[in-house]
Enzyme design. Structure first.
Site, PDB file in Angstrom:
ATOM      1  N   HIS A  33       0.841  -1.200   0.000  1.00  0.00           N
ATOM      2  CA  HIS A  33       0.000   0.000   0.000  1.00  0.00           C
ATOM      3  C   HIS A  33       0.884   1.262   0.000  1.00  0.00           C
ATOM      4  CE1 HIS A  33      -3.997   1.788   0.805  1.00  0.00           C
ATOM      5  NE2 HIS A  33      -3.241   2.800   1.171  1.00  0.00           N
ATOM      6  N   ALA A  34       0.665   2.126  -0.984  1.00  0.00           N
ATOM      7  CA  ALA A  34       1.547   3.282  -1.167  1.00  0.00           C
ATOM      8  C   ALA A  34       1.529   4.222   0.029  1.00  0.00           C
ATOM      9  CB  ALA A  34       1.122   4.049  -2.417  1.00  0.00           C
ATOM     10  N   HIS A  87       0.874  12.007  -6.124  1.00  0.00           N
ATOM     11  CA  HIS A  87       0.197  12.176  -4.840  1.00  0.00           C
ATOM     12  C   HIS A  87       1.162  11.988  -3.665  1.00  0.00           C
ATOM     13  CE1 HIS A  87      -2.970  11.693  -1.757  1.00  0.00           C
ATOM     14  NE2 HIS A  87      -2.103  10.818  -1.258  1.00  0.00           N
ATOM     15  N   GLU A  88       1.892  10.886  -3.662  1.00  0.00           N
ATOM     16  CA  GLU A  88       2.787  10.589  -2.531  1.00  0.00           C
ATOM     17  C   GLU A  88       3.880  11.650  -2.396  1.00  0.00           C
ATOM     18  OE1 GLU A  88       2.037   8.534  -0.331  1.00  0.00           O
ATOM     19  OE2 GLU A  88       0.462   7.492  -1.426  1.00  0.00           O
ATOM     20  N   HIS A 131       3.084  14.617  -0.255  1.00  0.00           N
ATOM     21  CA  HIS A 131       3.357  14.486   1.183  1.00  0.00           C
ATOM     22  C   HIS A 131       4.813  14.832   1.470  1.00  0.00           C
ATOM     23  CE1 HIS A 131      -0.460  12.710   2.185  1.00  0.00           C
ATOM     24  NE2 HIS A 131      -0.276  11.646   1.439  1.00  0.00           N
ATOM     25  N   GLU A 157      -3.513  15.238   2.769  1.00  0.00           N
ATOM     26  CA  GLU A 157      -3.986  14.398   1.660  1.00  0.00           C
ATOM     27  C   GLU A 157      -4.307  15.229   0.429  1.00  0.00           C
ATOM     28  OE1 GLU A 157      -3.816  11.273   1.406  1.00  0.00           O
ATOM     29  OE2 GLU A 157      -3.195  10.976   3.483  1.00  0.00           O
ATOM     30  N   HIS A 209     -12.181   2.134   9.612  1.00  0.00           N
ATOM     31  CA  HIS A 209     -11.936   3.309  10.458  1.00  0.00           C
ATOM     32  C   HIS A 209     -12.780   3.351  11.725  1.00  0.00           C
ATOM     33  CE1 HIS A 209     -10.253   4.103   6.546  1.00  0.00           C
ATOM     34  NE2 HIS A 209      -9.533   5.084   7.053  1.00  0.00           N
ATOM     35  N   TYR A 213     -10.840  13.088   5.151  1.00  0.00           N
ATOM     36  CA  TYR A 213     -10.941  12.679   3.744  1.00  0.00           C
ATOM     37  C   TYR A 213     -11.980  13.498   3.004  1.00  0.00           C
ATOM     38  CZ  TYR A 213      -8.216   8.793   5.548  1.00  0.00           C
ATOM     39  OH  TYR A 213      -7.251   8.042   6.165  1.00  0.00           O
TER      40      TYR A 213
HETATM   41 ZN   LIG Z   1      -1.781  10.306   0.841  1.00  0.00          ZN
END
Ligand SMILES: [Zn+2]
Length: 602
Positions: A343-344, A373-374, A377, A401, A501, A511
């Site tokens: 999982h990234a 996306h990553e 961060h 995010e 969650h 989110y």
């Molecule tokens: Zn993320």
């Protein structure tokens, strides 16, 4: 795909530990500063240890690495909890604004506050671990006598994505929702005990504690979310009506003509992302004119090259290159000789500049976007690295995010042409397919992103009683999503527990916020970059001006209230969901055509 940000800072699940002694003499402003220096120092060291152990445990899974990580993480969590409780003693001390903010952040950094009664504290910690483990081990077995018939969440996810057999989908959906039956009693106790801990810290309940992280009163924050949802709801209703119409063509009367969508037919076990039903609902002329996955495959683009391309996006808008250690230490491909978590995720292991990403990269369109996306961060993490440790986080939890996704919105056909992956950008008239696909992911998610915590806040506040847990859950799913189960789900079920969650006790509103913010950021930065085309074709690639604005915001970290951070980019202190409407404008008009004369709503 939903991405988890694993910035190992202070605000993860917190448990254990009773309050330290506060001494007898009245503390001074000088004491408060000393206290915060100690907090920043100690948490920096503990976070480093936990982060290093976490990295190893996810890139080399063994019983020992898991145990090492659990231990290091518990030390960080316990210490944070202890400090959070100690911070209360400076409540009435007149301190510098900067120190006051640090103290406040420390106090609201807990996700779960344990009661100071050691027995109750221990009980709560154990229940939290049990709930998490019950979910983690959750499997549904069609034939309990045959272990090979047992399905875990990954296999369930695959079936929900790939199958178009209504009966099979229903069976699997109902099967997965049996894993949470044993959680119900424990969850009730969990609510009681975690509320008790939150009250000791001065909050009305655990939900109020969560909402207090947003630089406004819990009541105002709730109203703010309602306002944002009201802005996008009309577009959601159209998407809902269109998808219902198409699914009815496929599945017949199980999909009502004007009622809620059946929960098991949206390609996802929670109906939170509908992009898997795209093949059933796609427009007749959906060909977007190119296929990035085929291009990457034909060129034999390596994972490193894909990440270098992502890095070049950020350097093109003025960010410095990634450090050499990023390339030495990141995990970009799945190792052949050991188990890893694929999982990234993005990491800043030392909370300074030991930036890394962990992914099992495939040459696909999806992974290409995920890389952008990553890296968002990572560039955020580096931008705030010089702040006091407690400020090294995003402006609110939605921001982290949102940044990577903002950049991913700039991965347009024109951008692909500029970087040489595509010869010619297809005409914008082909965009409906692309936009519909994105809407099934991002617009469909919004009501779901909102309702999880709507349910939990009501549960924590006592407005929803244990005997109504399941009813309240489905009432909210109907109200916000217009989604319903096909068979009655009474109180003998505990359906919220089938979503990670809830048993994992991870707040969810972030989110929803990220989904709203990324479009607002995109619209504002596209304007700064001077983009005049339709918003979904704007890219901020090579815009130093947009990059500067972005960096001004990122480098603030958590040091200022989030509206001030938002203002740096958006020129306004208010979140605004109308950017979503602007982005999807062509789709909105197209949906109007498709659902003309058809029922809307449920
Ligand atoms: Zn993320």
């Amino acid at each position: 795909m939903r991405l988890i940000n694993f910035v190992l800072v202070l605000a993860i699940l917190v448990s254990g530990c009773t309050s330290g002694s506060s001494g007898n003499s009245t503390p001074t402003a000088e004491d408060a500063k000393k206290f915060m220096d100690d907090v920043n120092d100690t948490l920096f060291k503990l976070a480093l240890e936990a982060s290093q152990a976490g990295w190893v445990s996810e890139t080399y899974i063994t019983d020992d690495t898991s145990a090492l990580f659990a231990r290091a993480n518990q030390r960080l969590i316990d210490k944070t909890a202890q400090y959070a409780k100690e911070a209360v003693r400076f409540d009435k001390v007149d301190v510098a604004p900067d120190i006051r903010r640090q103290l406040n952040i420390l106090k609201v950094s807990l996700v779960m506050a344990t009661p100071s009664n050691p027995k109750e504290g221990e009980e709560l910690t154990k229940i939290a671990a049990d709930l998490d483990a019950t979910y983690g081990k959750g499997k549904w077995c069609e034939d309990p006598k045959k272990s090979e018939s047992c399905l875990d969440i990954n296999q369930i996810t695959d079936i929900m994505r790939d199958s178009q057999d209504e009966k099979k989908l229903r069976q699997v959906w109902e099967g997965w929702h049996t894993i949470s039956l044993p959680m119900r009693k424990e969850y009730t106790r969990f609510v009681e005990l975690s509320n008790k801990g939150a009250k000791e810290l001065g909050f009305a309940d655990s939900g109020a504690m969560w909402r207090s992280k947003y630089d406004m009163s819990p009541e105002d924050f709730t109203k703010e979310l309602d306002r944002l949802w009201t802005q996008v709801r009309p577009l959601y209703l159209k998407l809902h009506a269109y998808v219902r119409m198409k699914l009815r063509e496929k599945y017949g009367d199980v999909v009502p003509a004007n009622g809620p969508l059946p929960a098991h037919l949206l390609g996802n076990i929670w109906a939170q992302d509908w992009s898997n039903v795209y093949p059933l609902v796609k427009p007749a002329n959906a060909d977007k004119g190119y296929d990035l996955t085929s291009i990457l495959k034909a060129r034999k683009t390596s994972p490193v090259d894909m990440v270098k391309t992502g890095e070049r996006f950020y350097t093109s808008i003025g960010f410095p290159s990634l450090p050499k250690t990023f390339w030495d230490r990141s995990m970009l491909v799945k190792p052949r000789d050991r188990e890893v978590v694929c999982h990234a995720s993005a990491w800043d292991v030392d909370n300074v500049e030991d930036l890394r990403i962990k992914m099992c990269i495939q040459p696909t369109d999806e992974d290409f976007n995920t890389i952008h996306h990553e890296l968002g961060h990572n560039f955020y993490q580096r931008a705030y690295k010089d702040l006091p440790v407690i400020f090294r986080d995003s402006a609110n939890d939605g921001f982290h995010e949102a940044i990577g996704d903002t950049i991913a919105l700039s991965v347009t056909p024109e951008y692909l042409v500029k970087i040489g992956l595509l010869d010619k950008a297809p005409d914008a008239s082909r965009d409906i397919g692309l936009l519909l696909h994105k809407a099934l992911e991002k617009i469909a998610f919004l009501p779901f992103g909102l309702l999880i915590d709507q349910w939990r806040w009501k549960v924590f506040s006592g407005e929803v009683k244990p005997e109504d847990y399941n009813k309240a859950w489905w009432d909210l799913r109907l109200k916000y999503q217009g989604v319903a189960p096909v068979t009655p789900r009474g109180e003998d079920f505990f359906d919220p527990g089938a979503k990670y969650h809830v048993p994992g006790n991870v707040p969810y509103t972030r989110y929803f916020l990220a989904d709203i913010l990324q479009f607002q950021f995109h619209r504002a930065l596209a304007q700064t970059a001077g983009c005049t085309s339709v918003l979904n074709r704007c890219s901020i690639y090579q815009s130093g001006e947009a990059g500067k604005k972005l960096n001004d915001m990122l480098s603030m970290g958590l040091s200022k209230p989030w509206p001030e951070a938002l203002e740096k980019i958006a020129g306004s202190k208010q979140m605004d969901a109308t950017a979503i409407l602007d982005y999807f404008k062509p789709l909105d008009a197209w949906l109007d055509e498709q659902i003309k004369g058809k029922p809307v709503g449920w």
